[in-house]
Design an enzyme around this catalytic site. Structure first.
Site, mmCIF file in Angstrom:
data_model
loop_
_atom_site.group_PDB
_atom_site.id
_atom_site.type_symbol
_atom_site.label_atom_id
_atom_site.label_comp_id
_atom_site.label_asym_id
_atom_site.label_seq_id
_atom_site.Cartn_x
_atom_site.Cartn_y
_atom_site.Cartn_z
ATOM 1 N N SER A 287 78.392 40.785 28.520
ATOM 2 C CA SER A 287 77.138 41.197 29.150
ATOM 3 C C SER A 287 75.982 40.923 28.201
ATOM 4 O O SER A 287 76.168 40.846 26.982
ATOM 5 C CB SER A 287 77.170 42.691 29.453
ATOM 6 N N ASP A 288 74.779 40.792 28.750
ATOM 7 C CA ASP A 288 73.620 40.817 27.865
ATOM 8 C C ASP A 288 73.513 42.246 27.322
ATOM 9 O O ASP A 288 74.158 43.164 27.826
ATOM 10 C CB ASP A 288 72.344 40.406 28.609
ATOM 11 N N CYS A 289 72.709 42.420 26.249
ATOM 12 C CA CYS A 289 72.856 43.675 25.517
ATOM 13 C C CYS A 289 72.358 44.867 26.317
ATOM 14 O O CYS A 289 71.193 45.001 26.612
ATOM 15 C CB CYS A 289 72.261 43.527 24.129
ATOM 16 N N ASP A 290 73.334 45.648 26.688
ATOM 17 C CA ASP A 290 73.222 46.831 27.532
ATOM 18 C C ASP A 290 72.998 46.524 29.012
ATOM 19 O O ASP A 290 72.521 47.375 29.757
ATOM 20 C CB ASP A 290 72.141 47.791 27.007
ATOM 21 N N SER A 291 73.364 45.340 29.464
ATOM 22 C CA SER A 291 73.262 45.008 30.897
ATOM 23 C C SER A 291 73.928 46.032 31.796
ATOM 24 O O SER A 291 73.423 46.334 32.864
ATOM 25 C CB SER A 291 73.965 43.684 31.204
#
Ligand SMILES: *[C@@H]1O[C@H](CO)[C@@H](O)[C@H](O)[C@H]1NC(C)=O
Ligand SMILES: *[C@@H]1O[C@H](CO)[C@@H](O)[C@H](O)[C@H]1NC(C)=O
Ligand SMILES: *[C@@H]1O[C@H](CO)[C@@H](O)[C@H](O)[C@H]1NC(C)=O
Length: 770
Positions: A287-291
């Site tokens: 995931s993108d960071c904290d998606s």
């Protein structure tokens, strides 16, 4: 020689070596010194990877597993496995973005290549791969010294769809085929091509249709990109597909935004069906960071955090950048929202990559690349490649007269003016690291001439004219004036899209006043990721030349000076369209449509679909010499065979567009031989772009790039360039349902001013028994 040294000297050298490495890394797992774990089956190098993964999964508890689904994966001490930080970055050199990498000690810096948009302008796939190879040498060296990870969330291959995008600088530009070729080349350079083994693991991001950061009150955490099936297949997914299928990338990252109402990291159609199913990703999806946290907390996509965790993992997400999956996956299993088997599948995908990286093979120093250390970082050869990349990426936009190159005999004193005239960190753009060192434009020009330096503006925002008079005086005294203007990360950056395309503040005013006062030729050098509307400078006859430097990396100033003085003949071409400011008048950044739509006054995007006025087109770039093309040989008719199961009889099909799936594509290509003559008086490298214009039809682009190639031609000489265009891949277009089809009829190929028409015919082959 070493054999003759007394034993004591060997020990001395060994200690010296350890000292130089600083913190030599202990094994991540399977430490031969740890008798309790070293011989567990998952440590056996001779065993097939899938068996090692299965063995390890069988030993982990659910609690242990969920703590491995996140970027700062927990240690499992009872199995001899250390913690691991998955998040490192290497967009154009080992970066200090992300907690996995730390500069300092034995690793004070790393080679900082030009920002990607500049490197893309070289249109040189060999260079792209070579940079990847150097970056991964330095990354492995830093890993061995305990200063970096082995998993790099680079490159960014989103399409540079809108000229205002703050992260456009990180991308290879607006063309899907260029972006896909860049992706595959850079990834091969990073990962190596040693079978299944990985030198480092790369990651193509951000999947998909992510190219808005923060515009007019809409940000990437809230944005729902409404994208047609046609544009997804035709534009947004192309670089990702090529990254996976041609580059064999070890990871894909899903984005923050939603696509058609579904967060990309929760969409099984995008992750499970497309990336893993159709493209056969051999690797992990992150995931993108904290998606995942974002789609629960900000987008309110699910009503409980456990459902969010379950949706992500079931959609095909394997690793969370952020704590969310470690916090909520176990409860999701306990509530029956998720099977432990789903967790095993996700974890299996990351473990497989760690095994391919050698992380379960014991001592790092005894493995391939285990010998790399501090002496392999910032080497003269690596820094030379950074300079070479900048030279290949600079684009000469205008050269009236010609005003360039300058002469070190006639232009002995140069006024070097502008907020970017002595730039250092500005030259490396974002997602950079700590450079080995810098050559600023001022320093570069000082190698050729006496310089008078004036900033003109305190910074790129250029809020006032307090420093104008010094700059005007400098221009009066000098034999030539070089203005180094443009943007930096205060104007275009992650989470910062631009509001317009003009130069910020009073930069234009400074340029005009300095130009009016200049005694000699005036040269405008622009640093920026995105295009700038400098129509005033293009139209002003007193401004002799304009050079776009992008963000040219640690050696950028040397490359700029080499181009200004003609040591380097410019060869870069724009990887994106330079629009006039007026282009933005009916163009919400939130409107994802690529094709123009006259009934709603929508202009369309990129050279493929926008027909209006431009300042400089995609592919624009001048040289100090003059290249002339002629076609030496090319077919005029090409016949495609169509599977008889879908079309009856042996008739010739005309005026149709045949589904690529129905054609026998393997061997059908158009082979061209093009002669490139250097008709000028300077040696040069020609960047040849081949465009096709398909037969008229409802879905067709204006034109599309189908091939590119570079060739060095000495003054007066001629070189023959062979080009092969795969018909199904590059001459196909996409219909409204997202189906790729090949238009039957006349395709025009354009190379510079030369046009060649190829008639594409289709023949139905009798029913093929399968
Ligand atoms: C492409 O880049 C490589 C690496 O810098 C270089 O050796 C090669 O000459 C370049 N190709 C051309 C045609 O200039
Ligand atoms: C240019 O920048 C360098 C490095 O930041 C600095 O040392 C030098 O003093 C600057 N030169 C001028 C003339 O401002
Ligand atoms: C089509 O052509 C092939 C080979 O030329 C031939 O064997 C076949 O009988 C033909 N089929 C029809 C329907 O005419």
């Amino acid at each position: 020689m070493a054999k003759q040294l007394p034993q004591i000297m060997n020990i001395f050298f060994f200690l010296l070596l350890l000292g130089a490495f600083g913190e030599a890394r202990d094994p991540f797992a399977c430490d031969p010194k740890d008798a309790a774990t070293a011989n567990l089956p998952f440590c056996k190098v001779s065993m097939p990877i899938s068996d090692r993964v299965k063995d390890l999964l069988g030993r982990l508890t659910l609690q242990e597993k969920v703590r491995l689904l996140v970027n700062n994966a927990a240690a499992v001490p009872r199995l001899g496995i250390k913690g691991y930080e998955w998040w490192s970055e290497a967009l154009h050199g080992v970066s200090n973005v992300g907690p996995g990498t730390k500069f300092g000690g034995a690793f004070p810096g790393a080679t900082s290549f030009p920002q990607v948009i500049t490197t893309a302008a070289s249109f040189n796939a060999t260079l792209w791969e070579e940079i990847g190879r150097v970056v991964s040498d330095e990354a492995r060296a830093m890993y061995n010294g305990g200063a970096a990870g082995l998993t790099y969330w680079s490159p960014n291959v989103n399409i540079f769809r809108d000229p205002r995008w703050g992260r456009g600088q990180e991308t290879p530009g607006e063309d899907p085929v260029v972006a896909g070729t860049y992706a595959a080349s850079y990834v091969k350079g990073l990962q190596g091509t040693d079978g299944d083994r990985l030198k480092v693991a790369a990651c193509c991001k951000h999947f998909t249709a992510y190219d808005l950061d923060n515009w007019n009150g809409v940000d990437r955490f809230h944005f729902d990109a409404k994208v047609s099936k046609q544009d997804i297949e035709d534009t947004f997914n192309v670089p990702f597909r090529m990254c996976v299928t041609d580059g064999n990338v070890a990871s894909v990252m899903c984005s923050y935004n939603e696509v058609n109402g579904i967060p990309t990291c929760a969409d099984p159609n995008l992750l499970k069906n497309t990336i893993r199913g159709q493209w056969k990703l051999n690797g992990y999806i992150v995931s993108d960071c904290d998606s995942v946290g974002v789609f629960y907390n900000t987008q309110h996509y699910t009503s409980t955090p456990e459902e969010a965790a379950a949706d992500a993992i079931k959609a095909g997400l394997d690793l969370d950048c952020g704590p969310f999956l470690a916090q909520h996956s176990e409860d999701a299993v306990n509530r029956g929202l998720l099977n432990e088997n789903d967790v095993n599948n996700a974890l299996g995908n990351t473990l497989r990559v760690q095994i391919r990286l050698g992380m379960f093979d014991g001592e790092p120093s005894s493995q391939p690349f285990g010998n790399l250390g501090p002496n392999d970082v910032c080497t003269p050869a690596h820094q030379q490649l950074a300079l070479e990349a900048a030279r290949q990426g600079l684009v000469l936009l205008k050269n009236r007269g010609p005003s360039l190159p300058l002469s070190h005999l006639r232009h002995r004193t140069v006024a070097v003016i502008g907020p970017n005239s002595n730039a250092t960190v500005t030259m490396i753009g974002n997602y950079a690291g700590v450079a080995c060192g810098y050559t600023s434009p001022l320093q570069g020009i000082t190698n050729y001439a006496r310089t008078i330096h004036q900033m003109g503006c305190a910074d790129v925002a250029c809020k006032d004219d307090n420093l104008f008079s010094g700059a005007i005086d400098a221009a009066r005294q000098a034999d030539a004036t070089v203005l180094v203007m443009g943007l930096d990360q205060s104007i275009e950056a992650e989470f910062l899209d631009r509001t317009g395309l003009l130069l910020p503040g009073r930069q234009q005013d400074l340029i005009s006043k300095v130009t009016a006062a200049s005694r000699g030729p005036v040269i405008l050098v622009l640093m920026s990721g995105g295009p700038i509307d400098v129509s005033f400078a293009q139209n002003d006859p007193r401004i002799g030349a304009i050079v776009w430097a992008g963000y040219p990396g640690q050696a950028g100033g040397a490359a700029i000076a080499d181009v200004l003085y003609g040591t380097t003949n410019p060869e870069g071409k724009l990887p994106m369209t330079w629009y006039p400011q007026s282009y933005l008048s009916n163009l919400p950044m939130t409107d994802m449509a690529m094709r123009s739509s006259p009934n709603r006054n929508f202009p369309g995007r990129t050279y493929r679909f926008y027909k209006g006025p431009v300042l400089y087109p995609f592919g624009h770039g001048l040289s100090y010499t003059n290249f002339v093309h002629s076609i030496a040989s090319a077919p005029t008719v090409v016949t495609l065979t169509v599977d008889g199961r879908h079309h009856s009889g042996n008739e010739t099909i005309s005026g149709k567009a045949i589904k690529v799936n129905h054609a026998r594509c393997e061997k059908v290509s158009i082979g061209l031989q093009v002669d490139v003559k250097n008709a000028g008086s300077k040696d040069g490298t020609h960047t040849m772009l081949v465009f096709s214009r398909p037969p008229a039809g409802p879905w067709v682009p204006e034109k599309q790039l189908v091939a590119f190639s570079k060739v060095h031609v000495p003054a007066g000489g001629q070189q023959r360039v062979g080009i092969n265009i795969h018909v199904c891949k590059f001459l196909s277009i996409v219909d409204r349902s997202g189906v790729r089809r090949i238009p039957i009829g006349v395709h025009d190929l354009h190379i510079g001013n030369v046009k060649h028409s190829v008639s594409l015919e289709a023949k139905v082959l009798g029913v093929i028994k399968t």
